[in-house]
Design a protein around this motif. Structure first.
Motif, PDB file in Angstrom:
ATOM      1  N   VAL A 186       0.863  -1.185   0.000  1.00 32.86           N
ATOM      2  CA  VAL A 186       0.000   0.000   0.000  1.00 32.86           C
ATOM      3  C   VAL A 186       0.903   1.240   0.000  1.00 32.86           C
ATOM      4  O   VAL A 186       1.713   1.412   0.916  1.00 32.86           O
ATOM      5  N   PRO A 187       0.814   2.111  -1.014  1.00 29.76           N
ATOM      6  CA  PRO A 187       1.697   3.281  -1.067  1.00 29.76           C
ATOM      7  C   PRO A 187       1.557   4.160   0.173  1.00 29.76           C
ATOM      8  O   PRO A 187       0.447   4.462   0.618  1.00 29.76           O
ATOM      9  N   GLN A 188       2.694   4.536   0.746  1.00 31.68           N
ATOM     10  CA  GLN A 188       2.715   5.436   1.890  1.00 31.68           C
ATOM     11  C   GLN A 188       2.429   6.858   1.425  1.00 31.68           C
ATOM     12  O   GLN A 188       3.029   7.346   0.471  1.00 31.68           O
ATOM     13  N   GLN A 189       1.490   7.527   2.089  1.00 31.90           N
ATOM     14  CA  GLN A 189       1.141   8.889   1.722  1.00 31.90           C
ATOM     15  C   GLN A 189       1.158   9.773   2.961  1.00 31.90           C
ATOM     16  O   GLN A 189       0.968   9.304   4.076  1.00 31.90           O
ATOM     17  N   VAL A 190       1.394  11.050   2.735  1.00 28.41           N
ATOM     18  CA  VAL A 190       1.352  12.052   3.788  1.00 28.41           C
ATOM     19  C   VAL A 190       0.331  13.100   3.377  1.00 28.41           C
ATOM     20  O   VAL A 190       0.354  13.594   2.247  1.00 28.41           O
ATOM     21  N   GLY A 191      -0.589  13.428   4.297  1.00 21.74           N
ATOM     22  CA  GLY A 191      -1.620  14.397   3.978  1.00 21.74           C
ATOM     23  C   GLY A 191      -1.102  15.831   4.069  1.00 21.74           C
ATOM     24  O   GLY A 191      -0.548  16.233   5.090  1.00 21.74           O
ATOM     25  N   PHE A 361       1.965  -1.655   5.383  1.00 20.47           N
ATOM     26  CA  PHE A 361       1.210  -2.892   5.540  1.00 20.47           C
ATOM     27  C   PHE A 361      -0.276  -2.620   5.347  1.00 20.47           C
ATOM     28  O   PHE A 361      -0.791  -1.571   5.738  1.00 20.47           O
ATOM     29  N   ASN A 362      -0.983  -3.575   4.766  1.00 14.80           N
ATOM     30  CA  ASN A 362      -2.427  -3.445   4.555  1.00 14.80           C
ATOM     31  C   ASN A 362      -3.182  -3.956   5.785  1.00 14.80           C
ATOM     32  O   ASN A 362      -3.394  -5.148   5.960  1.00 14.80           O
ATOM     33  N   PHE A 363      -3.569  -3.021   6.654  1.00 17.29           N
ATOM     34  CA  PHE A 363      -4.319  -3.375   7.865  1.00 17.29           C
ATOM     35  C   PHE A 363      -5.811  -3.550   7.587  1.00 17.29           C
ATOM     36  O   PHE A 363      -6.534  -4.060   8.435  1.00 17.29           O
ATOM     37  N   SER A 364      -6.301  -3.112   6.431  1.00 17.66           N
ATOM     38  CA  SER A 364      -7.744  -2.999   6.198  1.00 17.66           C
ATOM     39  C   SER A 364      -8.455  -4.343   6.123  1.00 17.66           C
ATOM     40  O   SER A 364      -9.677  -4.398   6.291  1.00 17.66           O
ATOM     41  N   GLY A 368     -11.688  -6.113  13.882  1.00 19.77           N
ATOM     42  CA  GLY A 368     -11.184  -5.760  15.206  1.00 19.77           C
ATOM     43  C   GLY A 368     -10.662  -6.930  16.008  1.00 19.77           C
ATOM     44  O   GLY A 368      -9.752  -6.778  16.826  1.00 19.77           O
ATOM     45  N   SER A 369     -11.203  -8.119  15.788  1.00 18.14           N
ATOM     46  CA  SER A 369     -10.795  -9.282  16.574  1.00 18.14           C
ATOM     47  C   SER A 369      -9.460  -9.860  16.117  1.00 18.14           C
ATOM     48  O   SER A 369      -8.855 -10.658  16.828  1.00 18.14           O
ATOM     49  N   ALA A 370      -9.008  -9.468  14.941  1.00 21.10           N
ATOM     50  CA  ALA A 370      -7.806 -10.085  14.377  1.00 21.10           C
ATOM     51  C   ALA A 370      -6.742  -9.076  13.968  1.00 21.10           C
ATOM     52  O   ALA A 370      -5.681  -9.473  13.513  1.00 21.10           O
ATOM     53  N   ARG A 371      -7.005  -7.803  14.141  1.00 19.42           N
ATOM     54  CA  ARG A 371      -6.087  -6.780  13.635  1.00 19.42           C
ATOM     55  C   ARG A 371      -4.883  -6.614  14.560  1.00 19.42           C
ATOM     56  O   ARG A 371      -5.028  -6.284  15.739  1.00 19.42           O
ATOM     57  N   GLY A 380       4.657   3.709  11.971  1.00 16.60           N
ATOM     58  CA  GLY A 380       3.433   2.908  12.049  1.00 16.60           C
ATOM     59  C   GLY A 380       3.101   2.162  10.780  1.00 16.60           C
ATOM     60  O   GLY A 380       1.979   1.660  10.633  1.00 16.60           O
ATOM     61  N   ARG A 381       4.049   2.041   9.874  1.00 17.72           N
ATOM     62  CA  ARG A 381       3.773   1.378   8.594  1.00 17.72           C
ATOM     63  C   ARG A 381       3.702  -0.140   8.721  1.00 17.72           C
ATOM     64  O   ARG A 381       3.197  -0.814   7.823  1.00 17.72           O
ATOM     65  N   LEU A 382       4.220  -0.693   9.835  1.00 16.06           N
ATOM     66  CA  LEU A 382       4.342  -2.137   9.985  1.00 16.06           C
ATOM     67  C   LEU A 382       3.506  -2.622  11.164  1.00 16.06           C
ATOM     68  O   LEU A 382       3.221  -1.857  12.086  1.00 16.06           O
ATOM     69  N   PRO A 383       3.111  -3.893  11.157  1.00 17.53           N
ATOM     70  CA  PRO A 383       2.388  -4.428  12.323  1.00 17.53           C
ATOM     71  C   PRO A 383       3.339  -4.681  13.478  1.00 17.53           C
ATOM     72  O   PRO A 383       4.506  -5.045  13.283  1.00 17.53           O
ATOM     73  N   GLY A 384       2.836  -4.505  14.694  1.00 14.55           N
ATOM     74  CA  GLY A 384       3.636  -4.786  15.875  1.00 14.55           C
ATOM     75  C   GLY A 384       3.651  -6.271  16.169  1.00 14.55           C
ATOM     76  O   GLY A 384       2.597  -6.911  16.229  1.00 14.55           O
TER      77      GLY A 384
END
Length: 684
Positions: A186-191, A361-364, A368-371, A380-384
């Protein structure tokens, strides 16, 4: 269930296994159950698939695209990999050669190396999906293609938390253990204001002619940004790179994710003042605005990413300078920083602005039970994940490959194939212990052979070499013998017993790590390397370090370890002096200091003796040296190489049964041809 229902269900399963699109299954009881689900058929997913297949585990690999490694069908956009494919090392040792082969996956097939596909030092990106396809097909891995999983939720699996994955056709896959190897795509973007006017790295044209005589602003200073800049260097009139951090060079930081020399030609044109340059600033504070060349003001309007018209210009300014905060991005001279500071670096307009900020990383797809949570580092781009790569708060879900790089972000090579192929293997060993009660593999060694074994590892092992400071060899001391565990994640050391199935005795343990020095030095300047073995602790480049602990370090010890140290302070530590050739086999500089350190920790004499000396010592001493105990006094004589063993048998000096006294040592000697002295011929 009736016979008709059973047959219908079986047909559904057969269709699922035989089709790559999994279409036509609506109306079936469409949930398949497996012990392991591997999400993603990239290099990490296929690597785990190999290990699970070798152990005959019940697994399935789910891939949303039509083939493996689909990321490499698109990226890098300019089609040159920066992973080294060094084939000609002058060595025949397969393990050593993996130190310089950054693309191959691990297997027991010597013909399944990446060099089978490409001989180039920096191969084409098109070669990698081809390699993965050969790897998958020839090993017969179980992959379902065209299964686009859009939802993952936790569920009960035989009384334990498992997971259910649902694809685009409503088919569900239930598993006891979920292994996520989706990578970062997923491309990293900054608003910021005007971000809709920016083109993305994922969609920019790759034909340099489309940038002819254009001024280009690139947001980012990583390899994707420099790769893009390098491709248009001979066509664009002016190229500027803008990001918060200054450029970091891989040859200075020793981190392969930083800018590589193969992409850094723009540094020449910057330093030699040829219209290109680097600027630092916060992306969140900027605004991209535009106005036509004739000076007419225009409201913001989404830019066509493929447009090459030059009837409009893009300006970089600061959000706080804009008159209109409603988003119309109107521009006057007073809106631009150049009005306030007439020497502002980026005061000239640009024809296009390109975002090259990497991926996340694609968190989408997780509910909620598995994220898994976002990592604290890497923006914050990666899962912990835990030290054993299990998602935090998501038991029985493990993260593999690039997505697990949060454990060693900017520290080691865990975000890249030549690093995570070893962390995937470590996770597999964790799985075997936790779910199948199969302990981490060990080599049982007599203490008299420990020095030779350590020298072998530091001179040929690829896992600890590539994952320096992250994976280490654990030596569990048990008196006259020891257990040797290879490539254990160091940050999981406090949980060694539970994760490996091996406990620490009262004799303590040794940990062997490869690491760089912490001294700040000019990596190309004079005095950058240490050659005197008495000052080995000053070594700056990669070198072996041994830590001795009387007891297993705790979680608290790990948290309180000194900054930059991979492990807590030990009872004793030994640095083997860095070597220009990365060959730690010299008798004075390497072998003798190592032996003395081991003797200090083990409180025993580790020298090797001829039979005559052992005979005299056994007559004059109540406690002959350990070497004599484990050799001469057991009627084994001097431990030699394969040719010496064969000669002794043919001469009738040694029975064949003597070869089976310690199978692990004999296997090593047959492989390496180790002599009784510490120097080993590692080329064999």
């Amino acid at each position: 269930m009736s016979v008709i229902q059973s047959v219908f269900r079986l047909l559904c399963v057969l269709v699922l296994l035989l089709t790559t699109t999994a279409s036509g299954l609506h109306g079936c009881n469409n949930t398949l159950s497996h012990e392991y689900c591997v999400l993603g058929a990239g290099p990490a997913g296929l690597q785990m698939g190999y290990f699970l297949s070798r152990s005959q585990r019940d697994y399935i690999i789910l891939e949303r695209n039509a083939g493996p490694g689909s990321f490499f069908n698109i990226y890098p956009r300019h089609r040159k990999l920066i992973s080294i494919n060094k084939i000609h090392t002058g060595r025949r040792n397969k393990e050593f050669n993996l130190r310089h082969d950054w693309n191959s996956l691990l297997s027991d097939r010597p013909d399944l190396l990446f060099q089978r596909i490409s001989q180039e030092l920096y191969p084409s990106a098109d070669d990698f999906p081809r390699y993965l396809s050969v790897f998958e097909k020839e090993l017969g891995l179980k992959v379902i293609y065209g299964a686009d999983v859009g939802r993952i939720k936790a569920s009960d699996f035989n009384g334990h938390q498992g997971y259910v994955l649902t694809d685009q056709n409503g088919l569900s896959y239930e598993c006891r253990v979920l292994l996520v190897s989706t990578g970062l795509w997923v491309p990293q973007q900054v608003g910021f204001r005007g971000s809709d006017l920016v083109e993305g790295y994922e969609s920019i044209p790759t034909d340099p002619e489309e940038f002819k005589d254009q001024a280009v602003l690139i947001l980012g200073k990583g390899n994707s940004a420099f790769e893009t800049a390098q491709s248009i260097l001979g066509r664009a009139s002016r190229i500027h790179l803008y990001s918060p951090s200054p450029v970091r060079l891989a040859w200075q930081t020793h981190y392969v994710g930083d800018l590589r020399a193969v992409n850094n030609e723009l540094l020449d044109t910057y330093q030699l003042k040829s219209l290109d340059g680097l600027v630092e600033g916060r992306l969140e504070d900027i605004a991209i605005v535009r106005r036509e060349k004739n000076g007419k003001r225009r409201a913001a309007k989404k830019r066509n990413p493929t447009s090459t018209k030059k009837n409009e210009s893009l300006y970089l300014t600061l959000t706080e300078l804009l008159d209109d905060h409603n988003g119309t991005n109107k521009v006057t001279g007073q809106n631009l920083p150049g009005y306030h500071t007439d020497n502002f670096s980026l005061r000239q307009p640009y024809d296009r602005v390109i975002r090259c900020l990497g991926f996340r990383f694609n968190f989408s797809i997780f509910d909620g039970s598995a994220r898994p949570p976002q990592s604290s580092g890497a923006r914050g781009r990666l899962p912990g994940v835990t030290a054993w790569y299990e998602g935090r708060g998501t038991p029985n879900m493990f993260v593999l490959g690039t997505a697990a790089h949060s454990r060693d972000y900017r520290m080691s090579a865990g975000g890249f194939i030549h690093g995570f192929r070893y962390t995937v293997r470590a996770v597999y060993k964790f799985l075997e212990q936790r779910y199948h009660n199969i302990a981490w593999p060990t080599t049982n060694l007599p203490i008299s052979q420990l020095q030779s074994w350590i020298l072998r590892r530091v001179n040929e092992a690829s896992g600890t070499y590539q994952m320096f400071g992250v994976l280490g060899d654990i030596i569990l001391l048990q008196g006259s013998h020891c257990k040797y565990l290879e490539e254990f994640p160091l940050q999981a050391l406090p949980q060694l017993s539970a994760l490996s199935g091996h406990s620490v005795s009262d004799h303590g343990l040794l940990v062997l790590v490869m690491q760089y020095g912490l001294n700040q030095t000019d990596t190309l300047g004079p005095g950058r390397a240490e050659s005197e073995w008495t000052k080995a602790w000053k070594s700056n480049f990669l070198h072996p370090v041994l830590y001795y602990y009387k007891t297993l370090p705790t979680d608290k010890d790990m948290r309180q370890r000194p900054v930059g140290w991979p492990l807590p302070r030990p009872e004793a530590v030994h640095h083997m002096v860095e070597d220009f050739l990365t060959e730690w086999d010299q008798p004075i500089s390497h072998s003798q200091p190592l032996r003395r350190f081991l003797e200090h920790c083990l409180q025993t004499d580790l020298r090797a003796f001829y039979a005559e000396s052992c005979f005299l010592l056994s007559l004059t001493s109540g406690n002959p040296p350990l070497f004599c105990h484990q050799g001469y006094l057991r009627k084994q004589g001097i431990v030699g190489n394969r040719h010496l063993w064969q000669h002794a048998r043919e001469a009738g000096l040694m029975a064949d049964a003597a070869l089976s006294e310690d199978a692990s040592v004999t296997e090593y000697l047959n492989h390496a041809g180790a002599a009784v002295i510490s120097t080993v011929n590692f080329d064999l």
